[in-house]
Write a protein that holds these residues in place. Structure first.
Motif, PDB file in Angstrom:
ATOM      1  N   UNK A 113       6.689  12.528 -10.420  1.00 28.90           N
ATOM      2  CA  UNK A 113       5.562  11.838  -9.803  1.00 28.90           C
ATOM      3  C   UNK A 113       6.130  10.672  -8.991  1.00 28.90           C
ATOM      4  N   UNK A 114       6.233  10.803  -7.653  1.00 23.33           N
ATOM      5  CA  UNK A 114       6.833   9.731  -6.848  1.00 23.33           C
ATOM      6  C   UNK A 114       6.096   8.405  -6.930  1.00 23.33           C
ATOM      7  N   UNK A 115       4.798   8.418  -7.259  1.00 25.48           N
ATOM      8  CA  UNK A 115       4.033   7.169  -7.312  1.00 25.48           C
ATOM      9  C   UNK A 115       4.361   6.354  -8.547  1.00 25.48           C
ATOM     10  N   UNK A 116       4.675   7.024  -9.654  1.00 25.89           N
ATOM     11  CA  UNK A 116       4.981   6.317 -10.894  1.00 25.89           C
ATOM     12  C   UNK A 116       6.456   6.428 -11.293  1.00 25.89           C
ATOM     13  N   UNK A 117       7.199   7.270 -10.549  1.00 25.97           N
ATOM     14  CA  UNK A 117       8.636   7.480 -10.770  1.00 25.97           C
ATOM     15  C   UNK A 117       8.917   8.044 -12.170  1.00 25.97           C
ATOM     16  N   UNK A 118       8.019   8.888 -12.658  1.00 27.40           N
ATOM     17  CA  UNK A 118       8.246   9.643 -13.885  1.00 27.40           C
ATOM     18  C   UNK A 118       8.718  11.039 -13.521  1.00 27.40           C
ATOM     19  N   UNK A 119       9.495  11.665 -14.415  1.00 33.72           N
ATOM     20  CA  UNK A 119      10.037  12.982 -14.104  1.00 33.72           C
ATOM     21  C   UNK A 119      10.326  13.763 -15.384  1.00 33.72           C
TER      22      UNK A 119
ATOM     23  N   UNK B 263       0.807  -1.208   0.000  1.00 27.35           N
ATOM     24  CA  UNK B 263       0.000   0.000   0.000  1.00 27.35           C
ATOM     25  C   UNK B 263       0.844   1.263   0.000  1.00 27.35           C
ATOM     26  N   UNK B 264       2.137   1.152  -0.017  1.00 32.70           N
ATOM     27  CA  UNK B 264       2.968   2.339   0.093  1.00 32.70           C
ATOM     28  C   UNK B 264       2.724   3.277  -1.090  1.00 32.70           C
TER      29      UNK B 264
ATOM     30  N   UNK C  38       1.392  15.693   0.510  1.00 37.20           N
ATOM     31  CA  UNK C  38       1.497  14.863  -0.688  1.00 37.20           C
ATOM     32  C   UNK C  38       0.263  13.977  -0.835  1.00 37.20           C
ATOM     33  N   UNK C  39      -0.422  14.142  -1.971  1.00 40.19           N
ATOM     34  CA  UNK C  39      -1.537  13.277  -2.365  1.00 40.19           C
ATOM     35  C   UNK C  39      -1.082  12.462  -3.568  1.00 40.19           C
ATOM     36  N   UNK C  40      -0.995  11.144  -3.468  1.00 41.24           N
ATOM     37  CA  UNK C  40      -0.439  10.345  -4.570  1.00 41.24           C
ATOM     38  C   UNK C  40      -1.315  10.367  -5.812  1.00 41.24           C
ATOM     39  N   UNK C  41      -0.656  10.244  -6.954  1.00 39.47           N
ATOM     40  CA  UNK C  41      -1.322  10.171  -8.256  1.00 39.47           C
ATOM     41  C   UNK C  41      -0.763   8.970  -8.993  1.00 39.47           C
ATOM     42  N   UNK C  42      -1.600   7.976  -9.257  1.00 34.47           N
ATOM     43  CA  UNK C  42      -1.134   6.718  -9.834  1.00 34.47           C
ATOM     44  C   UNK C  42      -1.327   6.619 -11.339  1.00 34.47           C
ATOM     45  N   UNK C  43      -1.898   7.659 -11.950  1.00 36.37           N
ATOM     46  CA  UNK C  43      -1.982   7.663 -13.408  1.00 36.37           C
ATOM     47  C   UNK C  43      -0.622   7.969 -13.996  1.00 36.37           C
ATOM     48  N   UNK C  44      -0.435   7.656 -15.256  1.00 38.27           N
ATOM     49  CA  UNK C  44       0.858   7.817 -15.891  1.00 38.27           C
ATOM     50  C   UNK C  44       1.104   9.267 -16.294  1.00 38.27           C
TER      51      UNK C  44
END
Length: 382
Positions: free
Chosen positions: A138-144, A91-92, A370-376
């Motif tokens: 985006x820390x949830x998807x590790x895109x930058x 769940x992290x 921080x509110x996570x965003x899991x979309x790409x």
């Protein structure tokens, strides 16, 4: 007498896809509650594939801490404090709090701002030294994506990121510029769609001085000014708005301690301040009508009752710091310095909740919600 046949819950006949589709239309606060319906629903909600469709809520705070590298040189590294108890590995919301997925040339990474899952960082290179970039990730998807240098960088005061995934997949970064006298001279806005900066001269009052708190709401970035107003600017740099505060919302010198912060909660702009002549009272207001600028008083919080202090006047600068307001419910977050604790206060019920003991002392570091965003997100900009 025939027994009445017991029927199962109608929800039991729904497929997993239908359940996820229904949950995706609910607010994030409801999603959190529905984790307790059953183990099956919990697994559906926490599944990483389903998270892309479900709204998320505040999961913790980013900040930076100062350390040393292998050559005993000082560096700053990001850390993440979760506010979710019992968070399992599956769940992290932040798989890599150190943001090590960013390019390896960065020796120091300092989180500066966050908006709807996108984190803005100031990153300094190890070689060549004294070179830096602003990076949105985006820390949830590790895109930058690395932002290009702005022509106005020499006048830079502070930068904030604005992003609303419900409106667009593109983000904006607002760079507030100031002159030698400290007054705002203009704002440079970066568009990820245009991949370019656009400078606009100051459209507020001539002698405007802005402070660090900011909120991106309704497509505009909002700041608190020293003129006892809230000022806002849209992403195109065309609409410059000034929202006056009521006389009762006045505050003292910002540099004296906790005076005022703004935040977004339940779709409304909120303003929290310590009363000018009564430091024992923390007041909360909400902008009930955004178009007309109508403020509505919500709460008075007694600091003596909250912390048990005998002398707030002398201790308010050092003993606590307001951090944020929860985006989904009536909670404020603050740090109690002498205990080195992160706590929340339920404004509706007057209850204090200890979230966690902090590893590092405050030392003026900003805690970034921080509110996570899991979309790409950012996939087209990498």
């Amino acid at each position: 007498m025939d027994r009445v046949k017991k029927t199962s819950s109608p929800a039991a006949d729904l497929t997993d896809d239908l359940i996820v589709e229904i949950l995706s239309r609910l607010p994030a606060k409801s999603i959190c509650r529905f984790k307790c319906v059953s183990p099956h629903w919990r697994s559906l909600i926490t599944d990483r594939a389903n998270r892309r469709k479900l709204p998320q809520t505040l999961s913790g705070f980013f900040r930076h801490t100062v350390g040393q590298d292998g050559h005993n040189e000082p560096i700053s590294v990001p850390v993440f404090y979760s506010i979710v108890s019992g968070l399992g590995e599956e769940e992290k919301h932040v798989r890599d709090p150190s943001l090590s997925f960013l390019p390896g040339c960065y020796k120091t990474i300092i989180p500066k701002d966050c908006c709807n899952g996108l984190l803005l960082c100031l990153c300094w290179k190890g070689s060549p030294k004294d070179e830096s970039n602003y990076v949105v990730c985006n820390p949830a998807t590790e895109k930058w994506v690395i932002l290009p240098q702005s022509d106005q960088a020499s006048q830079l005061f502070v930068r904030h990121v604005g992003f609303d995934p419900a409106v667009s997949s593109h983000f904006h970064v607002f760079s507030v510029l100031e002159g030698l006298d400290g007054y705002t001279t203009g704002v440079d806005v970066y568009s990820s769609e245009a991949k370019a900066w656009s400078y606009k001269e100051n459209g507020w009052a001539d002698e405007t001085v802005l402070y660090e708190p900011s909120v991106f709401l309704n497509g505009m970035m909002h700041f608190v000014s020293c003129e006892f107003t809230i000022v806002a600017l849209d992403t195109q740099g065309k609409s410059w708005r000034t929202i006056p505060l009521l006389q009762t919302m006045g505050y003292e010198d910002y540099f004296y301690g906790n005076c005022a912060i703004i935040g977004q909660s339940q779709g409304h702009l909120h303003y929290l301040n310590v009363r000018e002549r009564d430091a024992s009272t923390l007041s909360v207001w909400t902008l009930s009508n955004y178009c007309s600028g109508e403020w509505l008083f919500k709460y008075n919080i007694n600091i003596f009752q909250l912390f048990g202090w005998k002398d707030v006047i002398n201790q308010r600068q050092w003993d606590y710091t307001l951090v944020a307001i929860h985006p989904e419910c009536s909670l404020i977050f603050y740090i109690l310095h002498h205990e080195n604790m992160l706590l929340s206060y339920d404004m509706d019920h007057g209850k204090v909740h200890v979230i966690r003991k902090l590893k590092e002392h405050y030392y003026g570091a900003t805690y970034i919600p921080y509110v996570p965003l899991f979309t790409e997100s950012l996939v087209d900009h990498e």
